[in-house]
Design a protein around this motif. Structure first.
Motif, PDB file in Angstrom:
ATOM      1  N   ASP A  89      -9.660 -11.231  -2.528  1.00 33.09           N
ATOM      2  CA  ASP A  89     -10.535 -10.421  -3.380  1.00 33.09           C
ATOM      3  C   ASP A  89     -10.215 -11.004  -5.063  1.00 33.09           C
ATOM      4  OD1 ASP A  89      -7.909 -10.287  -4.617  1.00 33.09           O
ATOM      5  OD2 ASP A  89      -7.005  -8.130  -3.984  1.00 33.09           O
ATOM      6  N   ASP A  90     -11.504 -10.101  -5.939  1.00 34.18           N
ATOM      7  CA  ASP A  90     -11.039 -10.495  -6.665  1.00 34.18           C
ATOM      8  C   ASP A  90     -10.274 -12.036  -7.595  1.00 34.18           C
ATOM      9  OD1 ASP A  90     -14.228 -10.357  -6.440  1.00 34.18           O
ATOM     10  OD2 ASP A  90     -13.571  -8.172  -8.002  1.00 34.18           O
ATOM     11  N   GLY A  91      -8.369 -10.756  -7.244  1.00 38.83           N
ATOM     12  CA  GLY A  91      -7.172 -11.437  -7.487  1.00 38.83           C
ATOM     13  C   GLY A  91      -6.728 -12.327  -6.801  1.00 38.83           C
ATOM     14  N   GLY A  92      -7.845 -12.811  -5.970  1.00 39.57           N
ATOM     15  CA  GLY A  92      -6.842 -14.013  -5.023  1.00 39.57           C
ATOM     16  C   GLY A  92      -5.664 -14.059  -4.037  1.00 39.57           C
ATOM     17  N   GLU A  93      -6.235 -12.421  -3.905  1.00 34.36           N
ATOM     18  CA  GLU A  93      -5.619 -11.996  -2.782  1.00 34.36           C
ATOM     19  C   GLU A  93      -5.915 -11.803  -1.254  1.00 34.36           C
ATOM     20  OE1 GLU A  93      -1.892 -11.656  -3.113  1.00 34.36           O
ATOM     21  OE2 GLU A  93      -2.033 -12.757  -4.643  1.00 34.36           O
ATOM     22  N   LEU A  94      -5.150 -11.517  -0.064  1.00 34.41           N
ATOM     23  CA  LEU A  94      -5.760 -11.142   0.678  1.00 34.41           C
ATOM     24  C   LEU A  94      -6.268  -9.990   1.397  1.00 34.41           C
ATOM     25  CD1 LEU A  94      -6.959 -12.897   3.968  1.00 34.41           C
ATOM     26  CD2 LEU A  94      -4.692 -11.969   4.242  1.00 34.41           C
ATOM     27  N   ALA A  95      -7.312  -9.714   1.228  1.00 29.77           N
ATOM     28  CA  ALA A  95      -8.206  -8.441   1.238  1.00 29.77           C
ATOM     29  C   ALA A  95      -8.729  -7.985   3.411  1.00 29.77           C
ATOM     30  CB  ALA A  95      -8.567  -7.939   0.396  1.00 29.77           C
ATOM     31  N   ILE A  96      -7.630  -7.055   3.687  1.00 24.75           N
ATOM     32  CA  ILE A  96      -7.996  -6.417   5.017  1.00 24.75           C
ATOM     33  C   ILE A  96      -8.253  -5.021   5.175  1.00 24.75           C
ATOM     34  CG2 ILE A  96      -7.450  -6.251   7.407  1.00 24.75           C
ATOM     35  CD1 ILE A  96      -5.558  -8.175   6.627  1.00 24.75           C
ATOM     36  N   THR A  97     -10.035  -5.247   5.394  1.00 29.99           N
ATOM     37  CA  THR A  97     -10.354  -3.806   5.125  1.00 29.99           C
ATOM     38  C   THR A  97     -10.788  -3.244   6.715  1.00 29.99           C
ATOM     39  OG1 THR A  97     -11.054  -4.354   3.514  1.00 29.99           O
ATOM     40  CG2 THR A  97     -12.541  -2.069   4.386  1.00 29.99           C
ATOM     41  N   PRO A  98     -10.456  -2.103   7.232  1.00 30.91           N
ATOM     42  CA  PRO A  98     -10.165  -2.362   8.897  1.00 30.91           C
ATOM     43  C   PRO A  98     -11.687  -1.316   8.446  1.00 30.91           C
ATOM     44  CG  PRO A  98      -8.368  -0.804   7.878  1.00 30.91           C
ATOM     45  CD  PRO A  98      -8.983  -1.790   6.900  1.00 30.91           C
ATOM     46  N   ARG A  99     -13.108  -1.803   9.356  1.00 30.35           N
ATOM     47  CA  ARG A  99     -14.080  -1.280  10.085  1.00 30.35           C
ATOM     48  C   ARG A  99     -15.330   0.700   9.371  1.00 30.35           C
ATOM     49  NH1 ARG A  99     -17.245   1.188  15.153  1.00 30.35           N
ATOM     50  NH2 ARG A  99     -16.081   2.521  14.327  1.00 30.35           N
ATOM     51  N   ASP A 100     -14.007   1.243   9.627  1.00 26.77           N
ATOM     52  CA  ASP A 100     -14.500   2.428   9.236  1.00 26.77           C
ATOM     53  C   ASP A 100     -13.632   2.969   8.215  1.00 26.77           C
ATOM     54  OD1 ASP A 100     -14.710   3.080  12.003  1.00 26.77           O
ATOM     55  OD2 ASP A 100     -13.296   3.997  12.472  1.00 26.77           O
ATOM     56  N   ILE A 101     -13.358   2.282   7.053  1.00 33.81           N
ATOM     57  CA  ILE A 101     -12.648   2.121   5.596  1.00 33.81           C
ATOM     58  C   ILE A 101     -14.357   2.140   5.029  1.00 33.81           C
ATOM     59  CG2 ILE A 101     -11.617   1.984   3.665  1.00 33.81           C
ATOM     60  CD1 ILE A 101     -10.108   3.673   4.937  1.00 33.81           C
ATOM     61  N   TRP A 102     -14.315   0.244   5.955  1.00 31.21           N
ATOM     62  CA  TRP A 102     -15.956  -0.240   4.735  1.00 31.21           C
ATOM     63  C   TRP A 102     -17.065   0.776   5.227  1.00 31.21           C
ATOM     64  CZ3 TRP A 102     -18.830  -3.988   8.613  1.00 31.21           C
ATOM     65  CH2 TRP A 102     -20.049  -4.729   7.804  1.00 31.21           C
ATOM     66  N   LEU A 103     -16.913   1.259   6.381  1.00 33.15           N
ATOM     67  CA  LEU A 103     -18.275   1.965   6.954  1.00 33.15           C
ATOM     68  C   LEU A 103     -18.875   3.285   5.387  1.00 33.15           C
ATOM     69  CD1 LEU A 103     -18.210   1.911  10.823  1.00 33.15           C
ATOM     70  CD2 LEU A 103     -20.121   0.496   9.292  1.00 33.15           C
ATOM     71  N   GLY A 104     -17.186   3.661   4.862  1.00 35.16           N
ATOM     72  CA  GLY A 104     -16.828   4.582   4.420  1.00 35.16           C
ATOM     73  C   GLY A 104     -17.663   3.905   2.806  1.00 35.16           C
ATOM     74  N   ASN A 105     -17.780   3.312   2.794  1.00 33.63           N
ATOM     75  CA  ASN A 105     -17.805   2.154   0.900  1.00 33.63           C
ATOM     76  C   ASN A 105     -19.229   2.126   1.049  1.00 33.63           C
ATOM     77  OD1 ASN A 105     -15.399   2.530   0.790  1.00 33.63           O
ATOM     78  ND2 ASN A 105     -14.885   0.230   1.043  1.00 33.63           N
ATOM     79  N   VAL A 106     -20.198   1.403   1.716  1.00 32.20           N
ATOM     80  CA  VAL A 106     -21.185   1.202   2.982  1.00 32.20           C
ATOM     81  C   VAL A 106     -21.848   2.478   2.440  1.00 32.20           C
ATOM     82  CG1 VAL A 106     -23.161   0.970   4.088  1.00 32.20           C
ATOM     83  CG2 VAL A 106     -20.787  -0.708   4.303  1.00 32.20           C
ATOM     84  N   ARG A 107     -21.849   3.668   3.486  1.00 32.38           N
ATOM     85  CA  ARG A 107     -22.554   5.103   2.808  1.00 32.38           C
ATOM     86  C   ARG A 107     -22.560   5.555   1.636  1.00 32.38           C
ATOM     87  NH1 ARG A 107     -18.838   7.004   6.733  1.00 32.38           N
ATOM     88  NH2 ARG A 107     -19.644   5.962   8.528  1.00 32.38           N
TER      89      ARG A 107
END
Length: 127
Positions: free
Chosen positions: A43-61
């Motif tokens: 992420d922008d802060g240099g931390e590891l970011a793991i996003t489940p598929r369905d959370i990401w799909l909600g963002n895309v939607r």
């Protein structure tokens, strides 16, 4: 099924993903990704970011698609590595300007169908 058939099927999965991303069509994206898949990045802060598929799909939607915004496509498959009969890696570039992405996709052949099991990506901001 031959290796050529597998590569052609993988290309189809990748095209569904890229078309869905450009069009904002989450059903196309979901068809390419296994339901348990996740997206991993820094992420922008240099931390590891793991996003489940369905959370990401909600963002895309919930965002305007690049197509709706009149943005040009920047899709490019850099490589497809068919590791064996049930595993492959795809490296590609795509963009939602000003964000340009490099994706490393791990695909598995599950029940006879290629699916993206994991996406690891990086983002670059460009003018």
């Amino acid at each position: 099924m031959t290796a050529t058939d597998d590569v052609r099927n993988i290309e189809g999965v990748i095209q569904s993903y890229l078309d869905g991303l450009y069009e904002g069509d989450t059903s196309k994206i979901a068809s390419a990704f296994h339901p348990t898949s996740a997206l991993t990045s820094i992420d922008d802060g240099g931390e590891l970011a793991i996003t489940p598929r369905d959370i990401w799909l909600g963002n895309v939607r919930n965002r305007p698609s690049p197509k709706q915004r009149g943005l040009a496509r920047h899709d490019e498959i850099l490589s497809i590595d068919l590791v064996g009969p049930t595993m492959a890696y795809v490296k590609l570039k795509c963009a939602i300007p000003p964000r340009f992405f490099t994706d490393q996709l791990s695909l598995l052949k599950i029940d006879g169908r290629w699916q993206i099991a994991q996406k690891v990506f990086m983002t670059e901001l460009r003018e």
